[in-house]
Enzyme design. Structure first.
Site, mmCIF file in Angstrom:
data_model
loop_
_atom_site.group_PDB
_atom_site.id
_atom_site.type_symbol
_atom_site.label_atom_id
_atom_site.label_comp_id
_atom_site.label_asym_id
_atom_site.label_seq_id
_atom_site.Cartn_x
_atom_site.Cartn_y
_atom_site.Cartn_z
ATOM 1 N N LYS A 99 59.427 25.031 63.907
ATOM 2 C CA LYS A 99 59.902 23.818 64.575
ATOM 3 C C LYS A 99 60.808 22.979 63.690
ATOM 4 O O LYS A 99 61.637 22.225 64.203
ATOM 5 C CB LYS A 99 58.724 22.993 65.062
ATOM 6 C CG LYS A 99 57.717 22.715 63.953
ATOM 7 C CD LYS A 99 57.408 21.288 63.724
ATOM 8 C CE LYS A 99 56.913 21.080 62.326
ATOM 9 N NZ LYS A 99 56.284 19.793 62.093
ATOM 10 N N THR A 129 58.177 16.544 66.621
ATOM 11 C CA THR A 129 59.156 16.786 65.561
ATOM 12 C C THR A 129 60.562 16.439 66.012
ATOM 13 O O THR A 129 61.352 15.904 65.242
ATOM 14 C CB THR A 129 59.088 18.259 65.128
ATOM 15 O OG1 THR A 129 57.758 18.527 64.698
ATOM 16 C CG2 THR A 129 60.048 18.537 64.016
#
Lengths: 340, 340
Positions: free
Chosen positions: A191, A248
């Site tokens: 990610k 994120t």
């Protein structure tokens, strides 16, 4: 009543400190180890970790120390919250003493030359440890502020999951168990690449439609890659997959996001990294991921596009044009990857 | 060259107007129908739809009209962007003329007494039409501003998908096809409930960890419900599933989000709705969804929690306590629902 053995948290960064607080709040003895004796002394004296978690009280029961041998003495469960660059080196000297214990990594990253995840490094240097990992949508400061948070502990060893739940699960911190260690850990590492892309999109003033499209496509290609490696696709519908990806790609404070933002404003990678002061994990991950995806033949258009911008001199405009161009397609490429 | 038959867009709201512009930008003839002759006249004269899409130029080739018969005359493809409350009534008078044509709904909602989705209503009143729907992370204003956007057209009839792609796919608007009409359309309707929850969380100053946990859990229960009804779970990993959910839970302008925000500030539902001036679609969806989920025995803790707050006098604190309480669990409830 049995006497509870103490729990060790290795690493005095923001995440390690937040975890140590959770353990202490659950009424369990906990030691927080950090390399720097000054920092340990500050925490002992001021009950605060001003460098990494300013303004948060460190629980009175957290025992801060820079003595690694002492920290792990008698601990069955050890949470490893060291930076990915330091993990191997820090643990090698005490590896024999870690045999047989519950060793749980909270660190996200991929070792460049070996493509090893952190828990794989732990398993290599401590072959008879009982290994697990923690990953999820977990900003350390928000955990420390008791914002409602959920995480995933993943291990093929159920007892590892139970130990971590007993240590960390509490009123504001919910710990779910998963048997898919590889899938959960890969999600946490991959990610970071997409956080760079989210930062670029923000710098270009792209809207919610675009952001959501990018996150959805990121999820698809992360899942394709992970499934190819042997992960369970359903992990990517969960907290450690889409959950962590959303956090994120929304958090403007991460180094990855800030590198992307600088790139989106027209800076070169060197300029961006110089400005931020250290390399973002996502840049390293991008390199090794691109190489591995090419080797495995996994279709990752966002990874390829970002790589072309960072390392092959392509402009953002060219890459966007390529991503948006082409003929209309079906929305089944995820399904294709998962079920064929 | 064959002469291209014109395309009709029914509904002069923000989404209908944005779609009509896309068609016109693709060089195709397009008519935009709205009930109000004044509004049509304003668009013809000022080339703007000031009530619903202020500041956006309506393309010169978009023919605004309040003559419904004239609007659909000779059109093979008709995009239906009417409010869910008006759709059945508006189309009933011209239903016989719609037989055999490509009828594509862009409206998200569930009819209360029948639990019918909009495309199911279309299929009921025009049994021999070729039916499809459009859904995805698509804020109308951003489409109109040419922010990069992707959507999904869903139909079991491939020719419907091809027609819509030919009409709408362009440089900044990407149209993916799906055969899972039920799954795509249910996703678009269900997400409105979770937008209320996202608004509440924002009012309570909950952080990114909490927001991400809520979205992930929302995705899990939406998917469980849809799979139970016969949808493809993989749809929920895509643009119309998680993609739209992310946009909806991030967009502070939607009525659903604003109702939730007011509730989070301590207002009652009546007060919140009075302040916002009209009922939010998500409140209606919540009622019928709760009933249907109970009937089908689908586990939907967020739906139950929100329902308890809105209609059973429970406090937010009580519901949060119940959601976060209980014993540690595994993260496989999604998987259980999908693969058992």
């Amino acid at each position: 009543m049995t006497v509870q053995s103490p729990i060790a948290v290795l690493g005095g960064g923001s995440f390690g400190t937040a975890l140590a607080n959770l353990v202490a709040e659950n009424g369990l003895p906990v030691r927080l180890w950090m390399r720097d004796p000054q920092q340990a002394e500050t925490i002992r004296r001021e009950r605060e970790n001003p460098r990494y978690l300013k303004g948060i009280k460190v629980h009175a029961a957290v025992e801060a120390t820079s003595d690694l041998q002492g920290a792990i003495q008698g601990c069955e469960l050890i949470l490893v919250a060291l930076p990915s660059s330091a993990l191997r080196q820090a643990l090698a000297p005490i590896a024999p003493q870690l045999e047989g214990r519950f060793l749980v990594s909270t660190t996200k990253g991929i070792e460049a030359h070996s493509f090893m995840l952190m828990s794989e490094i732990l398993a290599e240097i401590v072959p008879r440890a009982r290994i697990g990992i923690i990953s999820g949508p977990n900003l350390a400061r928000e955990i420390a502020e008791h914002q409602l948070t959920a995480t995933v502990v993943a291990s093929e060893d159920e007892e590892v999951c139970r130990r971590v739940q007993a240590a960390l699960h509490g009123r504001t911190f919910r710990v779910y168990a998963s048997a898919d260690r590889l899938g959960v850990e890969l999600a946490g590492a991959l990610k970071n690449v997409y956080a760079i892309i989210a930062g670029m999109a923000a710098a270009l003033a792209m809207g919610e439609n675009t952001r959501s499209m990018l996150i959805t496509r990121a999820l698809a290609e992360m899942t394709r890659f992970a499934v190819q490696r042997g992960a369970n696709p359903i992990t990517y519908l969960g907290l450690a997959g889409v959950g962590d990806l959303i956090v994120t790609c929304s958090s403007e404070k991460s180094r990855n996001y800030r590198v992307g933002h600088a790139l989106g404003r027209g800076q070169t990678l060197d300029e961006a990294v110089a400005q931020i002061g250290e390399t973002a994990e996502g840049v390293n991950t991008l390199r090794v991921l691109k190489e591995k995806a090419d080797e495995l033949g996994v279709y990752m258009p966002l990874v390829n596009g970002l790589y072309a911008i960072l390392f092959e001199g392509r402009s953002l405009g060219q890459v966007i044009e390529a991503l948006m161009g082409g003929e209309p397609k079906t929305d089944v490429d995820v399904a294709d990857a998962l079920f064929t």
